[in-house]
Motif scaffolding. Structure first.
Motif, PDB file in Angstrom:
ATOM      1  N   LEU A 325       0.769  -1.321   0.054  1.00 39.60           N
ATOM      2  CA  LEU A 325       0.100  -0.010  -0.253  1.00 39.60           C
ATOM      3  C   LEU A 325       1.024   1.215   0.078  1.00 39.60           C
ATOM      4  N   TYR A 326       1.957   1.232   0.764  1.00 42.21           N
ATOM      5  CA  TYR A 326       2.711   2.264   0.750  1.00 42.21           C
ATOM      6  C   TYR A 326       3.343   2.543  -0.438  1.00 42.21           C
ATOM      7  N   GLY A 327       4.067   1.508  -0.971  1.00 43.22           N
ATOM      8  CA  GLY A 327       4.817   1.365  -2.450  1.00 43.22           C
ATOM      9  C   GLY A 327       3.783   2.060  -3.509  1.00 43.22           C
ATOM     10  N   SER A 328       2.631   1.497  -3.678  1.00 45.87           N
ATOM     11  CA  SER A 328       1.750   1.980  -4.765  1.00 45.87           C
ATOM     12  C   SER A 328       1.215   3.353  -4.573  1.00 45.87           C
ATOM     13  N   SER A 329       1.290   3.745  -3.353  1.00 42.15           N
ATOM     14  CA  SER A 329       0.733   5.091  -3.270  1.00 42.15           C
ATOM     15  C   SER A 329       2.017   6.068  -3.580  1.00 42.15           C
ATOM     16  N   ARG A 330       3.210   5.778  -3.359  1.00 43.64           N
ATOM     17  CA  ARG A 330       4.365   6.724  -3.907  1.00 43.64           C
ATOM     18  C   ARG A 330       4.562   6.585  -5.094  1.00 43.64           C
ATOM     19  N   MET A 331       4.456   5.252  -5.699  1.00 41.47           N
ATOM     20  CA  MET A 331       4.682   5.274  -7.270  1.00 41.47           C
ATOM     21  C   MET A 331       3.725   6.038  -7.894  1.00 41.47           C
ATOM     22  N   ILE A 332       2.288   5.828  -7.509  1.00 42.84           N
ATOM     23  CA  ILE A 332       1.404   6.694  -8.428  1.00 42.84           C
ATOM     24  C   ILE A 332       1.427   8.364  -8.052  1.00 42.84           C
ATOM     25  N   PHE A 333       1.992   8.706  -7.141  1.00 47.64           N
ATOM     26  CA  PHE A 333       2.339  10.091  -6.731  1.00 47.64           C
ATOM     27  C   PHE A 333       3.376  10.507  -7.463  1.00 47.64           C
ATOM     28  N   SER A 334       4.214   9.729  -7.653  1.00 47.68           N
ATOM     29  CA  SER A 334       5.533   9.874  -8.484  1.00 47.68           C
ATOM     30  C   SER A 334       4.962  10.205 -10.022  1.00 47.68           C
ATOM     31  N   LEU A 335       4.117   9.353 -10.355  1.00 45.94           N
ATOM     32  CA  LEU A 335       3.601   9.440 -11.772  1.00 45.94           C
ATOM     33  C   LEU A 335       2.894  10.637 -12.047  1.00 45.94           C
ATOM     34  N   ALA A 336       2.130  11.116 -11.005  1.00 42.85           N
ATOM     35  CA  ALA A 336       1.300  12.268 -10.974  1.00 42.85           C
ATOM     36  C   ALA A 336       2.388  13.707 -11.071  1.00 42.85           C
ATOM     37  N   GLU A 337       3.327  13.317 -10.186  1.00 41.68           N
ATOM     38  CA  GLU A 337       4.209  14.607 -10.224  1.00 41.68           C
ATOM     39  C   GLU A 337       5.010  14.876 -11.430  1.00 41.68           C
ATOM     40  N   ARG A 338       4.967  13.788 -12.420  1.00 45.10           N
ATOM     41  CA  ARG A 338       5.562  13.819 -13.977  1.00 45.10           C
ATOM     42  C   ARG A 338       4.689  14.142 -14.716  1.00 45.10           C
ATOM     43  N   GLY A 339       3.423  14.098 -14.330  1.00 40.44           N
ATOM     44  CA  GLY A 339       2.421  14.363 -15.419  1.00 40.44           C
ATOM     45  C   GLY A 339       1.850  13.165 -16.006  1.00 40.44           C
ATOM     46  N   GLU A 340       2.146  12.084 -15.448  1.00 42.28           N
ATOM     47  CA  GLU A 340       1.693  10.592 -15.789  1.00 42.28           C
ATOM     48  C   GLU A 340       0.445  10.112 -15.226  1.00 42.28           C
ATOM     49  N   ALA A 341       0.066  10.877 -14.288  1.00 45.31           N
ATOM     50  CA  ALA A 341      -1.353  10.372 -13.655  1.00 45.31           C
ATOM     51  C   ALA A 341      -1.990  11.563 -13.180  1.00 45.31           C
ATOM     52  N   PRO A 342      -3.202  11.794 -13.005  1.00 47.45           N
ATOM     53  CA  PRO A 342      -4.148  12.896 -12.664  1.00 47.45           C
ATOM     54  C   PRO A 342      -3.357  13.773 -11.555  1.00 47.45           C
ATOM     55  N   ARG A 343      -3.319  14.918 -11.912  1.00 44.88           N
ATOM     56  CA  ARG A 343      -2.665  15.960 -11.141  1.00 44.88           C
ATOM     57  C   ARG A 343      -3.275  16.112  -9.624  1.00 44.88           C
ATOM     58  N   GLY A 344      -4.497  15.791  -9.610  1.00 47.19           N
ATOM     59  CA  GLY A 344      -5.090  15.871  -8.346  1.00 47.19           C
ATOM     60  C   GLY A 344      -4.563  15.014  -7.141  1.00 47.19           C
ATOM     61  N   LEU A 345      -4.011  13.864  -7.666  1.00 52.96           N
ATOM     62  CA  LEU A 345      -3.079  13.189  -6.867  1.00 52.96           C
ATOM     63  C   LEU A 345      -1.903  13.824  -6.101  1.00 52.96           C
ATOM     64  N   LEU A 346      -1.684  14.981  -6.451  1.00 55.17           N
ATOM     65  CA  LEU A 346      -0.141  15.554  -6.048  1.00 55.17           C
ATOM     66  C   LEU A 346      -0.572  16.311  -4.356  1.00 55.17           C
ATOM     67  N   LYS A 347      -1.836  16.209  -4.184  1.00 55.16           N
ATOM     68  CA  LYS A 347      -2.197  16.892  -2.926  1.00 55.16           C
ATOM     69  C   LYS A 347      -1.597  15.980  -1.665  1.00 55.16           C
ATOM     70  N   VAL A 348      -0.619  16.844  -0.864  1.00 54.15           N
ATOM     71  CA  VAL A 348      -0.240  16.169   0.437  1.00 54.15           C
ATOM     72  C   VAL A 348      -0.656  16.977   1.542  1.00 54.15           C
ATOM     73  N   SER A 349      -0.603  16.106   2.578  1.00 51.08           N
ATOM     74  CA  SER A 349      -1.249  16.797   3.893  1.00 51.08           C
ATOM     75  C   SER A 349      -0.104  17.468   4.586  1.00 51.08           C
ATOM     76  N   GLY A 350      -0.359  18.823   5.109  1.00 50.40           N
ATOM     77  CA  GLY A 350       0.182  19.686   6.075  1.00 50.40           C
ATOM     78  C   GLY A 350       1.705  20.184   5.526  1.00 50.40           C
ATOM     79  N   GLY A 351       2.539  19.586   4.921  1.00 52.76           N
ATOM     80  CA  GLY A 351       3.818  19.926   4.131  1.00 52.76           C
ATOM     81  C   GLY A 351       5.074  19.152   4.817  1.00 52.76           C
ATOM     82  N   GLY A 352       4.798  18.524   5.666  1.00 48.74           N
ATOM     83  CA  GLY A 352       6.116  17.634   6.038  1.00 48.74           C
ATOM     84  C   GLY A 352       7.368  18.286   6.450  1.00 48.74           C
TER      85      GLY A 352
END
Length: 497
Positions: A325-352
């Motif tokens: 679950l962790y690996g899949s979420s980071r992979m699809i986040f990275s895809l979104a970061e590079r424009g290869e998945a919906p940009r809405g998935l780039l939302k992150v909580s708080g700021g880290g």
């Protein structure tokens, strides 16, 4: 919540792969750095130990006999070489998308898109198998609760853990891995004591079981090859270490330390376990579907061996579910970061971010890609539902479609390393803190070995459907990737007129 900035190093559709940056020049990602070195180290230690070892190894012993040790050495060598290549690239260019990012930089956007989506699909489908298997074990302990209710509970718990601070994922995996590592160490100690006859009411075993019942190679080298096909997929999951490294304070150093210990893990846990098993008991005593560990523990008089191993397998399954679950979420986040998945998935909580207080510094609980987690777990729920309703039809086709994907991913990792290593040596040699051995010869050997395994799977009646379905899924993703790139190039050409 805030959106991540658009990536600055992604190549345009018509451009060559982006130049390789030095490790210090890699753009910071909006994920938190809540994972500690102990989390990553234990993730690396425990990530290689799963139900495939505890239960699936029985099938390998049944076809290879004592020579299963050789099968594990061959399969482990392939996994070890792939991890070394992946570690080299990840230490030089840490990224949450790991090998998907490396493939894009080395081969182009089509490669990053393809390997990223294939790996994401692999994780969310396998997640269903793990959740269902863990539920079956729990149902055996508490028959009053239906398996589907256990699946729901597991999914909710681990979704909640992954939606909060990344350190929660790290803590879960730390303790899960600690139990698995502890179980293997205890098993090896008891097994060695039994071999030498140092346990009560036992006599030294000697080499009888290694040389009897047909000898060390009862089914010849064909049995060894069949054993490789049976056990090679048990090494899947090591890749998550390089994904998680991006969320540590010092990614390059963290991934380097984790990968360097891969050799010890493979030899100690896998090969050592198999050597103990086939030495203590005749290989003919093993059979597919039954844990050889239980048989050995029963033989040396460990009470309730079956239940003890059930607990260990249960923990291994939950650990794999959490990691996937962790690996899949980071992979699809990275895809979104590079424009290869919906940009809405780039939302992150708080700021880290790291906050400084009167008592020192601490990580905030932000920086978690919650939409990416929810997207992954949503498809995970769909996979579980298909597994529960149509395990022998719809879900079987899905499972076959990812059966050989791991080998395709490993092959792309090797191909990416061939390209990036040469470029790194020219553009940023100081970033190569971890180097692949005997480059490029061992990289080519690894590629040949992976294609050899695929060819052998095609000749195996049981494994052939996995290769064909996985090849079909890969071809479909490649068509989508090429189609996207062609449309973007055409759009750019029209806009430039």
């Amino acid at each position: 919540m805030h959106e991540a900035p658009p990536p600055t190093n992604s190549p345009s559709p018509s451009a060559a792969p982006a130049p390789v940056p030095a490790s210090s020049a890699v753009p910071a990602e909006p994920l938190s750095h809540g994972l500690k070195q102990r989390h990553l180290t234990m993730l690396g230690l425990g990530g290689v130990i799963g139900a495939g070892l505890f239960v699936g190894s029985g099938a390998g012993i049944a076809v290879a006999g004592p020579a299963i040790v050789v099968s594990y050495l061959i399969a482990g060598a392939l996994a070890m070489l792939v991890m070394r290549m992946l570690g080299e690239m990840s230490a030089a260019m840490p990224a949450s998308g790991s090998f998907s990012v490396h493939a894009e930089r080395a081969l182009g956007r089509w490669a990053g898109f393809s390997v990223g989506w294939l790996y994401w699909f692999l994780l969310v489908v396998v997640l269903a198998v793990e959740a269902t298997a863990a539920a079956q074990i729990a149902h055996g302990w508490v028959p009053g609760i239906e398996p589907w209710a256990w699946v729901l509970l597991f999914m909710v718990v681990f979704t909640a853990a992954n939606l909060t601070a990344v350190k929660n994922f790290g803590e879960f995996e730390f303790w899960f891995a600690s139990l698995k590592v502890g179980a293997i160490v205890v098993f090896l100690v008891l097994g060695l004591l039994a071999v030498f006859g140092w346990l009560p009411d036992t006599d030294p075993v000697g080499m009888t079981n290694l040389t009897g019942q047909g000898g060390f190679l009862p089914n010849g080298w064909g049995g060894v090859v069949s054993g490789v096909l049976t056990v090679v997929f048990a090494f899947g999951g090591l890749e998550v270490v390089t994904i998680a490294a991006a969320e540590t304070d010092d990614p390059a150093r963290a991934v380097g330390r984790a990968v360097r210990s891969a050799v010890v893990r493979i030899l100690f846990f896998y090969v050592g376990s198999m050597l103990v098993i086939v030495t203590v008991l005749p290989w003919t005593a093993q059979q597919a579907g039954l844990s050889p560990y239980v048989k050995v523990l029963d033989a040396i008089g460990v009470p309730s061996a079956g239940q003890i191993m059930n607990i260990v397998v249960f923990v291994a399954l939950l650990s794999a579910l959490n990691a996937n679950l962790y690996g899949s979420s980071r992979m699809i986040f990275s895809l979104a970061e590079r424009g290869e998945a919906p940009r809405g998935l780039l939302k992150v909580s708080g700021g880290g971010s790291r906050e400084t207080t009167g008592g020192g510094s601490r990580e905030s609980t932000g920086g978690v890609p919650r939409r990416a987690v929810l997207a992954s777990v949503a498809f995970g729920f769909v996979s579980v539902l298909l597994n529960l309703l149509w395990p022998d039809t719809v879900f079987l086709y899905m499972l076959n479609s990812v059966g050989a994907v791991l080998l395709f991913v490993w092959a792309l990792i090797a191909a990416s390393q061939l390209r990036l290593r040469a470029r790194l040596e020219q553009e940023a040699p100081e970033a190569l803190s971890l180097r692949m051995w005997c480059f490029p010869y061992l990289t080519w050997v690894t590629l040949a070995g992976l294609f050899g395994v695929l060819l052998l799977m095609l000749t195996d009646e049981a494994a052939r459907p996995q290769v064909l379905w996985s090849a079909g899924a890969t071809a479909l993703v490649l068509l989508v990737a090429v189609g996207r790139q062609w449309r973007e190039r055409r759009g750019s050409a029209v806009a430039g007129r």
